[in-house]
Write an enzyme that holds these catalytic residues in place. Structure first.
Site, PDB file in Angstrom:
ATOM      1  N   ASP A  77     -34.434-129.556  59.436  1.00 35.40           N
ATOM      2  CA  ASP A  77     -35.880-129.406  59.593  1.00 35.40           C
ATOM      3  C   ASP A  77     -36.533-130.726  59.996  1.00 35.40           C
ATOM      4  O   ASP A  77     -37.716-130.768  60.303  1.00 35.40           O
ATOM      5  CB  ASP A  77     -36.503-128.938  58.282  1.00 35.40           C
ATOM      6  CG  ASP A  77     -36.155-127.481  58.002  1.00 35.40           C
ATOM      7  OD1 ASP A  77     -36.172-127.101  56.844  1.00 35.40           O
ATOM      8  OD2 ASP A  77     -35.863-126.742  58.955  1.00 35.40           O
ATOM      9  N   GLY A 120     -36.742-122.727  67.010  1.00 34.12           N
ATOM     10  CA  GLY A 120     -37.533-123.932  67.208  1.00 34.12           C
ATOM     11  C   GLY A 120     -37.305-124.929  66.107  1.00 34.12           C
ATOM     12  O   GLY A 120     -38.107-125.809  65.854  1.00 34.12           O
ATOM     13  N   CYS A 121     -36.179-124.799  65.418  1.00 37.61           N
ATOM     14  CA  CYS A 121     -35.823-125.701  64.338  1.00 37.61           C
ATOM     15  C   CYS A 121     -34.575-126.448  64.779  1.00 37.61           C
ATOM     16  O   CYS A 121     -33.493-125.894  64.856  1.00 37.61           O
ATOM     17  CB  CYS A 121     -35.537-124.871  63.090  1.00 37.61           C
ATOM     18  SG  CYS A 121     -34.923-125.819  61.725  1.00 37.61           S
ATOM     19  N   ILE A 122     -34.760-127.693  65.190  1.00 40.18           N
ATOM     20  CA  ILE A 122     -33.655-128.419  65.819  1.00 40.18           C
ATOM     21  C   ILE A 122     -32.786-129.103  64.757  1.00 40.18           C
ATOM     22  O   ILE A 122     -33.320-129.838  63.938  1.00 40.18           O
ATOM     23  CB  ILE A 122     -34.192-129.520  66.774  1.00 40.18           C
ATOM     24  CG1 ILE A 122     -35.353-129.006  67.595  1.00 40.18           C
ATOM     25  CG2 ILE A 122     -33.095-130.059  67.638  1.00 40.18           C
ATOM     26  CD1 ILE A 122     -35.023-128.001  68.612  1.00 40.18           C
TER      27      ILE A 122
END
Lengths: 132, 99, 111
Positions: free
Chosen positions: A3, C109-111
């Site tokens: 995160d 969208g969480c890298i």
């Protein structure tokens, strides 16, 4: 995958103008869904992102899809999540809608409708254009 | 002959080629992205309408619904479900897929 | 694919332990997955888990943590929609850990 990256808001770095061009109908090929996922991921990098829908790409935004019969995910709902990802620049080419008998009222999200010349100049001013 | 088209008519020329080659009395089944051609206001609508004089035009209902186009189907186009798809295949001795 | 067994029924999970079929999820499965993550579920945890399930139902994605935080603030107030509160509930990342317990896929969208 952590995160952490998501928390790097306000970091240093150059903000570029990114445009994602969507030209394919949903479901028949995987381009529309893949393109949407790339856009959602790009949101983590705080760039100036625009999404463009031309040609068959305007079909991605049609209201009232029901994908139960073909057993795939109805990702048209996900376009409504873009606002929460701070992606608010959505553009649709008028000629592409006209050619398909569609109007702004048929679309699932609020968009800016551009004529082809306006679309062309918007494309011309981008730093990066990625097409799906 | 049953002709099956699965490509969008505004992206590929599969439908156009199909309609050029399909002989009188044949059936054309539109599936996947080809179903857009059989909706009101689409650029291909006129081609479908004139083809209906000689051909029977079908479209796969679940593909129309998945694309949010079920309320815009052209008059004269018959919607079939997957069972109807199978029936069409068995009713015709030959099938041609315009990939 | 690995399987987990909850209340006598087995369910498929991916190699990272995320439930494969969203529709399989029950409260009991949530409790099982939480135990696996060493999270003891309180009403505050359930509030976030239920919020995530509603978010997924509406948008068909699991939100990135940044988006989750903002959305929680909007729905449940700023005292809950902040990193400190959410990381206290889910120490290994509110998006990843809470999504897993809620039976959602890994956040987009969480890298």
């Amino acid at each position: 995958m952590s995160d952490m990256m998501d928390d790097m808001e306000g970091g240093e770095g150059v903000v570029k103008k990114f445009m994602f061009v969507n030209r394919k109908a949903p479901h028949g090929t995987v381009y529309a869904l893949e393109g949407l996922e790339v856009v959602l991921i790009s949101a983590a990098f705080d760039q100036d992102v625009s999404m463009v829908f031309t040609d068959d790409g305007v079909y991605e935004l049609i209201k009232g899809m029901n994908t139960k019969g073909i057993e795939v995910k109805d990702f048209s709902k996900t376009y409504r999540a873009l606002e929460g990802y701070d992606i608010e620049k959505l553009y649709v080419e008028k000629a592409s809608m006209d050619a398909r008998g569609l109007s702004e009222d048929d679309l699932i999200v609020d968009v800016t409708v551009l004529d082809s010349a306006e679309m062309a100049s918007l494309m011309a001013e981008q730093d990066v254009v990625i097409s799906f | 002959m049953l002709h099956i088209v699965n490509k969008s008519a505004t992206e590929r020329n599969s439908l156009e080629s199909c309609l050029r080659m399909a002989t009188k009395g044949s059936a054309v089944l539109l599936i996947e992205d080809a179903v857009y051609a059989a909706t009101q206001g689409s650029e291909a609508a006129a081609k479908i309408q004139s083809a209906m004089a000689d051909l029977q035009i079908y479209a796969l209902g679940p593909d129309m619904e998945a694309r949010g186009m079920a309320g815009r189907v052209l008059d004269g186009v018959k919607l079939v479900d997957y069972g109807g798809f199978v029936d069409l295949v068995t009713e015709h001795s030959t099938c041609q897929s315009w990939l | 694919m690995p399987m987990v067994e909850v209340a006598g029924k087995s369910f498929e999970v991916d190699e990272e332990g995320y439930l494969t079929n969203l529709a399989d999820w029950t409260r009991e499965i949530g409790e099982y997955l939480a135990k696996d993550e060493k999270v003891e579920l309180t009403d505050s945890h359930w509030e976030v888990i239920n919020f995530l399930r509603e978010y997924y139902e509406e948008y068909q994605i699991a939100p990135a943590v940044r988006v989750l935080t903002k959305a929680v603030a909007k729905k449940l107030g700023p005292d809950k929609g902040n990193n400190k509160y959410l990381y206290e509930l889910f120490p290994y990342g509110p998006a990843k850990q809470a999504c897993k317990i809620a039976g959602l896929p890994k956040p987009t969208g969480c890298i």
